[in-house]
Scaffold this motif. Structure first.
Motif, PDB file in Angstrom:
ATOM      1  N   PHE A  70     178.787 100.166   3.218  1.00  0.00           N
ATOM      2  CA  PHE A  70     177.402 100.713   3.363  1.00  0.00           C
ATOM      3  C   PHE A  70     177.773 102.235   4.053  1.00  0.00           C
ATOM      4  N   GLU A  71     177.569 103.244   3.105  1.00  0.00           N
ATOM      5  CA  GLU A  71     178.187 104.463   3.158  1.00  0.00           C
ATOM      6  C   GLU A  71     176.820 105.446   3.413  1.00  0.00           C
ATOM      7  N   SER A  72     176.554 105.685   4.767  1.00  0.00           N
ATOM      8  CA  SER A  72     175.402 106.450   5.307  1.00  0.00           C
ATOM      9  C   SER A  72     174.174 105.551   4.680  1.00  0.00           C
ATOM     10  N   CYS A  73     174.139 104.291   4.655  1.00  0.00           N
ATOM     11  CA  CYS A  73     172.848 103.865   4.004  1.00  0.00           C
ATOM     12  C   CYS A  73     171.596 103.853   4.843  1.00  0.00           C
ATOM     13  N   ARG A  74     170.544 104.542   4.512  1.00  0.00           N
ATOM     14  CA  ARG A  74     169.429 104.949   5.305  1.00  0.00           C
ATOM     15  C   ARG A  74     168.399 103.853   5.060  1.00  0.00           C
ATOM     16  N   ILE A  75     167.552 103.232   5.852  1.00  0.00           N
ATOM     17  CA  ILE A  75     166.734 102.299   5.773  1.00  0.00           C
ATOM     18  C   ILE A  75     165.618 102.707   7.069  1.00  0.00           C
ATOM     19  N   ASP A  76     164.368 102.237   6.822  1.00  0.00           N
ATOM     20  CA  ASP A  76     163.327 102.557   7.485  1.00  0.00           C
ATOM     21  C   ASP A  76     163.205 101.493   8.595  1.00  0.00           C
ATOM     22  N   ASP A  77     162.325 101.951   9.749  1.00  0.00           N
ATOM     23  CA  ASP A  77     162.377 101.089  10.936  1.00  0.00           C
ATOM     24  C   ASP A  77     161.776  99.662  10.711  1.00  0.00           C
ATOM     25  N   VAL A  78     161.122  99.382   9.717  1.00  0.00           N
ATOM     26  CA  VAL A  78     160.314  98.189   9.305  1.00  0.00           C
ATOM     27  C   VAL A  78     161.699  97.140   9.064  1.00  0.00           C
ATOM     28  N   ALA A  79     162.636  97.648   8.435  1.00  0.00           N
ATOM     29  CA  ALA A  79     163.703  96.879   8.152  1.00  0.00           C
ATOM     30  C   ALA A  79     164.825  96.496   9.125  1.00  0.00           C
ATOM     31  N   PHE A  80     164.207  96.898  10.607  1.00  0.00           N
ATOM     32  CA  PHE A  80     165.141  96.436  11.753  1.00  0.00           C
ATOM     33  C   PHE A  80     164.279  95.152  12.302  1.00  0.00           C
ATOM     34  N   LYS A 132     172.916 103.284  13.358  1.00  0.00           N
ATOM     35  CA  LYS A 132     172.407 104.289  14.557  1.00  0.00           C
ATOM     36  C   LYS A 132     171.165 104.651  14.055  1.00  0.00           C
ATOM     37  N   ARG A 133     170.227 104.695  15.055  1.00  0.00           N
ATOM     38  CA  ARG A 133     168.922 105.321  14.931  1.00  0.00           C
ATOM     39  C   ARG A 133     168.887 106.810  14.557  1.00  0.00           C
ATOM     40  N   ASP A 134     168.150 107.222  13.625  1.00  0.00           N
ATOM     41  CA  ASP A 134     167.831 108.491  13.220  1.00  0.00           C
ATOM     42  C   ASP A 134     166.428 108.933  12.862  1.00  0.00           C
ATOM     43  N   GLY A 135     165.617 109.244  13.908  1.00  0.00           N
ATOM     44  CA  GLY A 135     164.359 109.408  13.833  1.00  0.00           C
ATOM     45  C   GLY A 135     163.299 108.320  13.594  1.00  0.00           C
ATOM     46  N   GLY A 136     163.036 108.092  12.477  1.00  0.00           N
ATOM     47  CA  GLY A 136     162.023 106.860  12.210  1.00  0.00           C
ATOM     48  C   GLY A 136     162.928 105.855  11.177  1.00  0.00           C
ATOM     49  N   SER A 137     164.271 106.008  11.035  1.00  0.00           N
ATOM     50  CA  SER A 137     164.968 105.115  10.310  1.00  0.00           C
ATOM     51  C   SER A 137     166.080 104.966  10.965  1.00  0.00           C
ATOM     52  N   TRP A 138     167.041 104.335  10.280  1.00  0.00           N
ATOM     53  CA  TRP A 138     168.325 103.703  10.637  1.00  0.00           C
ATOM     54  C   TRP A 138     169.454 104.073   9.819  1.00  0.00           C
ATOM     55  N   VAL A 139     170.702 104.427  10.021  1.00  0.00           N
ATOM     56  CA  VAL A 139     171.668 104.763   9.178  1.00  0.00           C
ATOM     57  C   VAL A 139     172.857 103.777   9.466  1.00  0.00           C
ATOM     58  N   ILE A 140     173.195 103.089   8.325  1.00  0.00           N
ATOM     59  CA  ILE A 140     174.319 102.127   8.462  1.00  0.00           C
ATOM     60  C   ILE A 140     175.703 102.581   7.893  1.00  0.00           C
ATOM     61  N   ASN A 141     176.771 102.283   8.667  1.00  0.00           N
ATOM     62  CA  ASN A 141     177.952 102.657   7.842  1.00  0.00           C
ATOM     63  C   ASN A 141     178.923 101.502   8.411  1.00  0.00           C
ATOM     64  N   GLY A 142     179.780 101.187   7.172  1.00  0.00           N
ATOM     65  CA  GLY A 142     180.694 100.041   7.477  1.00  0.00           C
ATOM     66  C   GLY A 142     180.824  98.882   6.384  1.00  0.00           C
ATOM     67  N   SER A 167     172.892  93.482  16.056  1.00  0.00           N
ATOM     68  CA  SER A 167     171.490  93.494  15.509  1.00  0.00           C
ATOM     69  C   SER A 167     171.447  93.128  14.000  1.00  0.00           C
ATOM     70  N   ILE A 168     170.286  92.803  13.442  1.00  0.00           N
ATOM     71  CA  ILE A 168     170.084  92.654  12.006  1.00  0.00           C
ATOM     72  C   ILE A 168     168.947  93.648  11.133  1.00  0.00           C
ATOM     73  N   PHE A 169     169.371  93.936  10.204  1.00  0.00           N
ATOM     74  CA  PHE A 169     168.707  94.806   9.172  1.00  0.00           C
ATOM     75  C   PHE A 169     168.383  94.206   7.834  1.00  0.00           C
TER      76      PHE A 169
END
Length: 375
Positions: free
Chosen positions: A209-219, A140-150, A180-182
Motif C-alpha cells: 500500500f503506497e499512499s493508498c487513499r480510500i474514502d471514509d465509507v471504507a472504514f 492515517k485520516r486525511d480530511g474525509g478519507s484515509w491514507v494507508i501505507n505498508g 482497525s479495518i479498511f
C-alpha cells in the motif's frame, strides 16, 4: 467415537451427493494436470445454494442458514474428502455483520448476493504470530478519507476477490486496541499486488500500500475494532482447519485400507502385513481421537463458551495428525502415492502449510496452551 445427530447426518448426506455430482469430476481434472478456475466451482456452489447451504453461519435475517458450529464442521469435513471441495457462498467476515446505510449497500449486500468477494489481509512480512504488535501497516485520516501505507504477506484468494479487508494500525502505540479495518478495492490507486506461488500450486499475494487513499465509507467497524474481529476470524478458521484435516485424513485412511487389500506382495495382500496393519490401526485411532475432540469443542462453542484456546489446540493437533496419515497412506501406496495422478501427492504438498498458517503449531503449543496450563 463421536456420533452425529440425525439432522447433522442428513446434512452430511446432502453434501456427499453434491460432492459426488459436482466436485469429484473436478478432482479428476486436477489429477489430469488441469488448472481449475473459480468458474469451475460454480456448479457445485449453485447446487449448494439450491440445497439451502448458503451463508452457513449467517442469521435468517441475512438470508443465512444459521447452522451450528458442529453442523458447519461436519459439512466441511465431508466436502474436504475431495481434492476439489465445495466453495460455499454467502460467507461474510464478522466485521461486516452489522453494517448499515451506505456501508451495507457497498459491502454487505453484494457479499450476501455473491456478486462480490473480499479476502483477508492481516499477516505482514515482519511476522504474524503476534498481530497485536506485529501490524505495522498504518492508516492515517486525511480530511474525509484515509491514507494507508505498508504491506501484507501471504494473502490467500486475492485472485478471485474484488477487494481485501486490510487490518491497519490507526494508533501510534502497538497494541490490540490500535488496529482497525479498511475495505480496499482492487482498483484503488496505491494498491500493488505481487503473486507468490506456494506449495501444492496454491497462490498467495504480497500486497503493498503506497499512499493508498480510500474514502471514509471504507472504514469498517470503528476505531480499534480490528483485533477483536481478527481473533474471531482466526478462531473460526482454526476450527475449520481441524475439520478440513479430518476430512482429508479420513479419505487417506479409506484409500490405504482399500489399496492394502488389493495390493499383493510376496503372495499375500499388504493388509496381512503387520507393519501395514499397524499404520492402518494407528491412523484409525488418531482420526477417532481428533473427531471426538473437534466436535466436543464445537459443542462447547455452540453453548456460547470461550473456545479460543481449544480452537488453537484443534488446529495444531489436526495439522499434525493429517500430516502423519498422509505420509502413511503414501508409504502404503508406494510409488503410486508419489505421483500427482494421486490426490495423496497433492495433499502432501498442501497440508504442509497447515502447520504454519493461522498461527504456527509451536505458537499454539508453547504460548497459548502452556500459558493456560501454567496460569
Amino acid at each position: 467415537m463421536y456420533e452425529f445427530k440425525e439432522e447433522t447426518r442428513a446434512l452430511v448426506d446432502l453434501v456427499r451427493r453434491i460432492v459426488k455430482d459436482h466436485q469429484a469430476p473436478l478432482e479428476t481434472r486436477i489429477l489430469r494436470g488441469e488448472k481449475l478456475t473459480w468458474a469451475d466451482y460454480e456448479p457445485g456452489r449453485e447446487a449448494a445454494r439450491k440445497a439451502g447451504l448458503w451463508g452457513l453461519r449467517l442469521p435468517p435475517e441475512l438470508s443465512g442458514t444459521h447452522l451450528s458450529l458442529v453442523d458447519r464442521l461436519a459439512i466441511f469435513e465431508e466436502s474436504f474428502k475431495c481434492l476439489a471441495p465445495i466453495r460455499f457462498g454467502g460467507e461474510v467476515h464478522h466485521a461486516l455483520f452489522h453494517l448499515q446505510g451506505e456501508q451495507k449497500a457497498r459491502y454487505l449486500d453484494p457479499l450476501l448476493s455473491d456478486s462480490k468477494r473480499y479476502c483477508f489481509a492481516l499477516t505482514e512480512p515482519g511476522g504474524g504470530s503476534d498481530p497485536a504488535r506485529a501490524v505495522s501497516t498504518y492508516a492515517k485520516r486525511d480530511g474525509g478519507s484515509w491514507v494507508i501505507n505498508g504491506s501484507k504477506s501471504w494473502v490467500s484468494f486475492f485472485d478471485d476477490a474484488d477487494g481485501v479487508l486490510v487490518f491497519a494500525r490507526t494508533a501510534e502505540e502497538k497494541c490490540a486496541s490500535g488496529i482497525s479495518i479498511f475495505a480496499v478495492e482492487k482498483g484503488d490507486p496505491g494498491l500493488v499486488a505481487r503473486p507468490v506461488p506456494m506449495l501444492g500450486g496454491f497462490m498467495t499475494h504480497q500486497l503493498t500500500f503506497e499512499s493508498c487513499r480510500i474514502d471514509d465509507v471504507a472504514f469498517i467497524g470503528g476505531e480499534g475494532a480490528g483485533f477483536k474481529v481478527a481473533q474471531q476470524q482466526l478462531s473460526r478458521a482454526r476450527f475449520e482447519i481441524g475439520a478440513e484435516a479430518l476430512g482429508i485424513a479420513q479419505r487417506c485412511y479409506d484409500m490405504m485400507v482399500e489399496h492394502s487389500k488389493k495390493r499383493v506382495v510376496f503372495e499375500s495382500p499388504l493388509s496381512e502385513k503387520q507393519a501395514v496393519q499397524s499404520m492402518i490401526v494407528d491412523s484409525w485411532i488418531e482420526i477417532q481421537q481428533h473427531r471426538l475432540m473437534l466436535y466436543t469443542c464445537a459443542e462447547k462453542d455452540d453453548r456460547g463458551e470461550d473456545t479460543r484456546v481449544e480452537a488453537g489446540m484443534i488446529k495444531m493437533t489436526g495439522a499434525d495428525m493429517v500430516d502423519r496419515i498422509i505420509d502413511r497412506a503414501i508409504q502404503i501406496h508406494g510409488a503410486a502415492g508419489c505421483t500427482y495422478e494421486s490426490p495423496l501427492a497433492h495433499w502432501y504438498d498442501l497440508q504442509r502449510m497447515a502447520r504454519i498458517y493461522e498461527g504456527p503449531n509451536e505458537t499454539h503449543k508453547y504460548r497459548m496452551l502452556a500459558r493456560r496450563l501454567l496460569a
